[in-house]
Design a protein around this motif. Sequence first.
Motif, PDB file in Angstrom:
ATOM      1  N   LYS A  45       7.574  19.017  13.778  1.00 18.00           N
ATOM      2  CA  LYS A  45       8.725  18.531  14.547  1.00 18.00           C
ATOM      3  C   LYS A  45       9.992  19.263  14.108  1.00 18.00           C
ATOM      4  O   LYS A  45      10.767  19.748  14.944  1.00 18.00           O
ATOM      5  CB  LYS A  45       8.892  17.019  14.365  1.00 18.00           C
ATOM      6  CG  LYS A  45      10.060  16.421  15.130  1.00 18.00           C
ATOM      7  CD  LYS A  45      10.116  14.911  14.924  1.00 18.00           C
ATOM      8  CE  LYS A  45      11.177  14.270  15.779  1.00 18.00           C
ATOM      9  NZ  LYS A  45      12.496  14.289  15.186  1.00 18.00           N
ATOM     10  N   ARG A  48       9.823  22.965  15.124  1.00 15.86           N
ATOM     11  CA  ARG A  48      10.031  23.081  16.575  1.00 15.86           C
ATOM     12  C   ARG A  48      11.511  22.896  16.916  1.00 15.86           C
ATOM     13  O   ARG A  48      12.082  23.679  17.680  1.00 15.86           O
ATOM     14  CB  ARG A  48       9.161  22.052  17.315  1.00 15.86           C
ATOM     15  CG  ARG A  48       9.136  22.247  18.825  1.00 15.86           C
ATOM     16  CD  ARG A  48       8.189  21.273  19.527  1.00 15.86           C
ATOM     17  NE  ARG A  48       8.525  19.887  19.275  1.00 15.86           N
ATOM     18  CZ  ARG A  48       7.803  19.045  18.524  1.00 15.86           C
ATOM     19  NH1 ARG A  48       6.685  19.426  17.961  1.00 15.86           N
ATOM     20  NH2 ARG A  48       8.194  17.793  18.352  1.00 15.86           N
ATOM     21  N   LEU A  54       6.448  26.855  18.708  1.00 15.18           N
ATOM     22  CA  LEU A  54       6.269  26.219  20.011  1.00 15.18           C
ATOM     23  C   LEU A  54       4.942  25.480  19.968  1.00 15.18           C
ATOM     24  O   LEU A  54       4.003  25.917  19.296  1.00 15.18           O
ATOM     25  CB  LEU A  54       6.227  27.266  21.129  1.00 15.18           C
ATOM     26  CG  LEU A  54       7.470  28.129  21.303  1.00 15.18           C
ATOM     27  CD1 LEU A  54       7.191  29.247  22.302  1.00 15.18           C
ATOM     28  CD2 LEU A  54       8.651  27.284  21.748  1.00 15.18           C
ATOM     29  N   MET A  55       4.872  24.361  20.681  1.00  8.89           N
ATOM     30  CA  MET A  55       3.616  23.630  20.824  1.00  8.89           C
ATOM     31  C   MET A  55       3.363  23.455  22.311  1.00  8.89           C
ATOM     32  O   MET A  55       4.246  23.009  23.038  1.00  8.89           O
ATOM     33  CB  MET A  55       3.682  22.275  20.122  1.00  8.89           C
ATOM     34  CG  MET A  55       3.760  22.396  18.615  1.00  8.89           C
ATOM     35  SD  MET A  55       3.781  20.806  17.771  1.00  8.89           S
ATOM     36  CE  MET A  55       2.060  20.360  17.859  1.00  8.89           C
ATOM     37  N   ILE A  61      -0.266  25.518  18.348  1.00 14.03           N
ATOM     38  CA  ILE A  61       0.996  25.921  17.734  1.00 14.03           C
ATOM     39  C   ILE A  61       1.098  27.437  17.702  1.00 14.03           C
ATOM     40  O   ILE A  61       0.157  28.121  17.293  1.00 14.03           O
ATOM     41  CB  ILE A  61       1.083  25.355  16.298  1.00 14.03           C
ATOM     42  CG1 ILE A  61       0.987  23.826  16.344  1.00 14.03           C
ATOM     43  CG2 ILE A  61       2.350  25.824  15.596  1.00 14.03           C
ATOM     44  CD1 ILE A  61       0.643  23.182  15.024  1.00 14.03           C
TER      45      ILE A  61
END
Length: 121
Positions: A45, A48, A54-55, A61
Amino acid sequence: MNIRESAEDYLEMILMLSEQKGEVRSIDIAAGLGVSKPSVSVAMKQLRENGYILMDQSNLITLTDAGMVIARKVYNRHKTITRFLMQLGVDEETAKEDACKIEHDLSPATFEAIRAHTRDE
């Protein structure tokens, strides 16, 4: 670019896993770093939100360009320090563990001296 050591470890692990497996999931990171899945969730988290990863919708990932720069730097330092320690006679497993402990704290000058030395061998 000031980033905490633990974040560097996560980014390095994402790079290593993506090279090994082609895709990266949180569970792989947890296993690779020996941490809990909730710890990985918190770290992902933060990474990001800071623009390092990026997910996608499948929770795969990937590193952003900014994350890749940091991950490559740390991973290259790790490999160079490992190689240097092995040249000194340290066994591979110990060299890898010790490299992980010191890769974040070496000054640029010391790292460059190690890098120059390992190229000469």
